[in-house]
Design a protein around this motif. Sequence first.
Motif, PDB file in Angstrom:
ATOM      1  N   UNK A   1      -1.049  23.806  22.119  1.00 22.57           N
ATOM      2  CA  UNK A   1      -1.050  24.876  21.100  1.00 22.57           C
ATOM      3  C   UNK A   1      -1.888  24.450  19.888  1.00 22.57           C
ATOM      4  N   UNK A   2      -1.912  23.147  19.622  1.00 23.06           N
ATOM      5  CA  UNK A   2      -2.683  22.657  18.467  1.00 23.06           C
ATOM      6  C   UNK A   2      -4.193  22.812  18.655  1.00 23.06           C
ATOM      7  N   UNK A   3      -4.615  23.051  19.908  1.00 16.55           N
ATOM      8  CA  UNK A   3      -6.049  23.287  20.147  1.00 16.55           C
ATOM      9  C   UNK A   3      -6.411  24.759  19.904  1.00 16.55           C
ATOM     10  N   UNK A   4      -5.382  25.597  19.631  1.00 15.59           N
ATOM     11  CA  UNK A   4      -5.633  27.012  19.370  1.00 15.59           C
ATOM     12  C   UNK A   4      -5.487  27.901  20.591  1.00 15.59           C
ATOM     13  N   UNK A   5      -5.131  27.322  21.726  1.00  5.89           N
ATOM     14  CA  UNK A   5      -4.947  28.122  22.950  1.00  5.89           C
ATOM     15  C   UNK A   5      -3.622  28.894  22.859  1.00  5.89           C
ATOM     16  N   UNK A   6      -3.649  30.159  23.284  1.00  7.32           N
ATOM     17  CA  UNK A   6      -2.415  30.950  23.310  1.00  7.32           C
ATOM     18  C   UNK A   6      -1.666  30.634  24.609  1.00  7.32           C
ATOM     19  N   UNK A   7      -0.371  30.333  24.451  1.00  8.79           N
ATOM     20  CA  UNK A   7       0.395  29.830  25.591  1.00  8.79           C
ATOM     21  C   UNK A   7       1.594  30.727  25.893  1.00  8.79           C
ATOM     22  N   UNK A   8       1.663  31.200  27.138  1.00 10.78           N
ATOM     23  CA  UNK A   8       2.864  31.875  27.638  1.00 10.78           C
ATOM     24  C   UNK A   8       3.419  30.997  28.755  1.00 10.78           C
ATOM     25  N   UNK A   9       4.756  30.980  28.870  1.00 10.64           N
ATOM     26  CA  UNK A   9       5.396  30.074  29.820  1.00 10.64           C
ATOM     27  C   UNK A   9       6.365  30.843  30.714  1.00 10.64           C
ATOM     28  N   UNK A  10       6.356  30.490  31.993  1.00 14.58           N
ATOM     29  CA  UNK A  10       7.424  30.917  32.920  1.00 14.58           C
ATOM     30  C   UNK A  10       8.025  29.637  33.448  1.00 14.58           C
ATOM     31  N   UNK A  11       9.353  29.534  33.401  1.00 17.29           N
ATOM     32  CA  UNK A  11       9.985  28.324  33.926  1.00 17.29           C
ATOM     33  C   UNK A  11      10.860  28.676  35.128  1.00 17.29           C
ATOM     34  N   UNK A  12      10.843  27.807  36.125  1.00 16.99           N
ATOM     35  CA  UNK A  12      11.638  28.027  37.337  1.00 16.99           C
ATOM     36  C   UNK A  12      13.117  27.740  37.113  1.00 16.99           C
ATOM     37  N   UNK A  13      13.878  27.838  38.184  1.00 18.24           N
ATOM     38  CA  UNK A  13      15.327  27.622  38.077  1.00 18.24           C
ATOM     39  C   UNK A  13      15.864  26.646  39.104  1.00 18.24           C
ATOM     40  N   UNK A  14      14.945  25.983  39.816  1.00 20.48           N
ATOM     41  CA  UNK A  14      15.349  25.134  40.951  1.00 20.48           C
ATOM     42  C   UNK A  14      16.259  23.972  40.583  1.00 20.48           C
ATOM     43  N   UNK A  15      16.281  23.601  39.288  1.00 16.79           N
ATOM     44  CA  UNK A  15      17.184  22.527  38.855  1.00 16.79           C
ATOM     45  C   UNK A  15      18.624  23.008  38.746  1.00 16.79           C
ATOM     46  N   UNK A  16      18.820  24.335  38.786  1.00 16.32           N
ATOM     47  CA  UNK A  16      20.170  24.888  38.637  1.00 16.32           C
ATOM     48  C   UNK A  16      20.573  25.695  39.872  1.00 16.32           C
ATOM     49  N   UNK A  17      19.724  26.623  40.307  1.00 17.21           N
ATOM     50  CA  UNK A  17      20.126  27.475  41.436  1.00 17.21           C
ATOM     51  C   UNK A  17      18.922  28.143  42.082  1.00 17.21           C
ATOM     52  N   UNK A  18      18.948  28.192  43.412  1.00 14.19           N
ATOM     53  CA  UNK A  18      17.941  28.964  44.159  1.00 14.19           C
ATOM     54  C   UNK A  18      18.663  29.973  45.040  1.00 14.19           C
ATOM     55  N   UNK A  19      18.162  31.216  45.025  1.00 17.34           N
ATOM     56  CA  UNK A  19      18.785  32.279  45.819  1.00 17.34           C
ATOM     57  C   UNK A  19      18.834  31.951  47.295  1.00 17.34           C
TER      58      UNK A  19
ATOM     59  N   UNK B   1       1.367  12.065  32.473  1.00 16.46           N
ATOM     60  CA  UNK B   1       1.195  12.229  31.022  1.00 16.46           C
ATOM     61  C   UNK B   1      -0.240  12.674  30.688  1.00 16.46           C
ATOM     62  N   UNK B   2      -0.323  13.713  29.863  1.00 15.40           N
ATOM     63  CA  UNK B   2      -1.633  14.183  29.388  1.00 15.40           C
ATOM     64  C   UNK B   2      -2.354  15.130  30.335  1.00 15.40           C
ATOM     65  N   UNK B   3      -1.767  15.369  31.514  1.00 13.22           N
ATOM     66  CA  UNK B   3      -2.474  16.208  32.503  1.00 13.22           C
ATOM     67  C   UNK B   3      -2.655  17.642  31.998  1.00 13.22           C
ATOM     68  N   UNK B   4      -1.645  18.189  31.344  1.00 16.36           N
ATOM     69  CA  UNK B   4      -1.737  19.578  30.862  1.00 16.36           C
ATOM     70  C   UNK B   4      -2.917  19.717  29.888  1.00 16.36           C
ATOM     71  N   UNK B   5      -3.012  18.804  28.950  1.00 15.95           N
ATOM     72  CA  UNK B   5      -4.110  18.869  27.966  1.00 15.95           C
ATOM     73  C   UNK B   5      -5.456  18.742  28.687  1.00 15.95           C
ATOM     74  N   UNK B   6      -5.534  17.830  29.659  1.00 13.88           N
ATOM     75  CA  UNK B   6      -6.818  17.646  30.367  1.00 13.88           C
ATOM     76  C   UNK B   6      -7.217  18.939  31.082  1.00 13.88           C
ATOM     77  N   UNK B   7      -6.216  19.598  31.709  1.00 17.00           N
ATOM     78  CA  UNK B   7      -6.501  20.864  32.398  1.00 17.00           C
ATOM     79  C   UNK B   7      -7.021  21.900  31.405  1.00 17.00           C
ATOM     80  N   UNK B   8      -6.347  22.002  30.265  1.00 14.60           N
ATOM     81  CA  UNK B   8      -6.741  23.005  29.266  1.00 14.60           C
ATOM     82  C   UNK B   8      -8.145  22.711  28.699  1.00 14.60           C
ATOM     83  N   UNK B   9      -8.502  21.437  28.664  1.00 18.59           N
ATOM     84  CA  UNK B   9      -9.832  21.072  28.170  1.00 18.59           C
ATOM     85  C   UNK B   9     -10.896  21.230  29.257  1.00 18.59           C
ATOM     86  N   UNK B  10     -10.478  21.727  30.430  1.00 16.42           N
ATOM     87  CA  UNK B  10     -11.450  22.014  31.487  1.00 16.42           C
ATOM     88  C   UNK B  10     -11.779  20.829  32.365  1.00 16.42           C
TER      89      UNK B  10
END
Length: 236
Positions: free
Chosen positions: A40-58, A218-227
């Motif tokens: 977010x500090x790079x100015x990219x707009x971020x929307x998130x969807x998070x899964x539920x597999x740590x709690x329950x799967x249908x 560690x750092x993979x998300x930022x590397x992806x966002x930086x292309x």
Amino acid sequence: MPAYKRILLKLSGEALMGDDAFGINRATIVRMVQEIREVTQTGVEVAVVIGGGNIFRGVAGGSVGMDRATADYMGMLATVMNSLALADTMRQEGIVARVMSAIGIEQVVEPYVRPKALQYLEEGKVVVFAAGTGNPFFTTDTAAALRGAEIGAEIVLKATKVDGVYSADPKKDPSATRYSRISFDDAISKNLQVLDATAFALCRDQKLPIRVFSILKTGALKRVVMGEDEGTLVHV
Ligand SMILES: Nc1ncnc2c1ncn2[C@@H]1O[C@H](COP(=O)(O)OP(=O)(O)OP(=O)(O)O)[C@@H](O)[C@H]1O
Ligand SMILES: O=c1ccn([C@@H]2O[C@H](COP(=O)(O)O)[C@@H](O)[C@H]2O)c(=O)[nH]1
């Protein structure tokens, strides 16, 4: 310079467990949020969807005799819990976040309203889409594809426990090899299970690329966002 203006980040619910047997591991969620903050500090707009597999799967509920749709609603509610935990951790780490639910649960979180979500993103807030698509028989991968298309994200980033798309499930087949790029048509025809086929098909039809990478690195998300070339790009 970041490679994108707006991204849809799909976070693995299962990865939230860290080394625990289920639920939310505190150190893990804090680490994930700190990585999001860097982006977010790079100015990219971020929307998130998070899964539920740590709690329950249908599917797990359905397999022990529960009505599948009921089990799926339980799974969607699990994603609401994860979304609340994520947004609260974001608050503690100095990120302004809003949770929007696909299921009416207004005393807890506000409902998903597309123009409102777009407004939040333009204001620089992180939007967490909870309760998947709001419909049983789907997954949060499909919710990520759907919301990604709706908000005009340039890419869906699937942050999961493996470092890309493999020729077979690398957790089951140690001889599986990783693709650095694969087309939607190939991923679908090879029946690769890293995302469900509905999510692949929706992204293909909307020409919305997906990058699959490891949230444990560690750092993979930022590397992806930086292309940078991290994980696997699924393209049209
Ligand atoms: N061809 C493949 N390449 C890579 N991973 C695969 C493949 N086939 C199956 N998988 C499995 O898919 C998993 C990722 O998808 P899955 O939807 O299960 O998890 P998630 O999205 O990380 O979790 P959650 O549903 O809790 O959000 C990986 O952990 C991997 O074991
Ligand atoms: O649109 C949706 C999204 C999710 N579900 C149910 O929730 C669980 C958890 O989501 P994951 O994507 O597996 O992490 C899923 O197994 C479904 O049971 C849903 O019904 N509809």
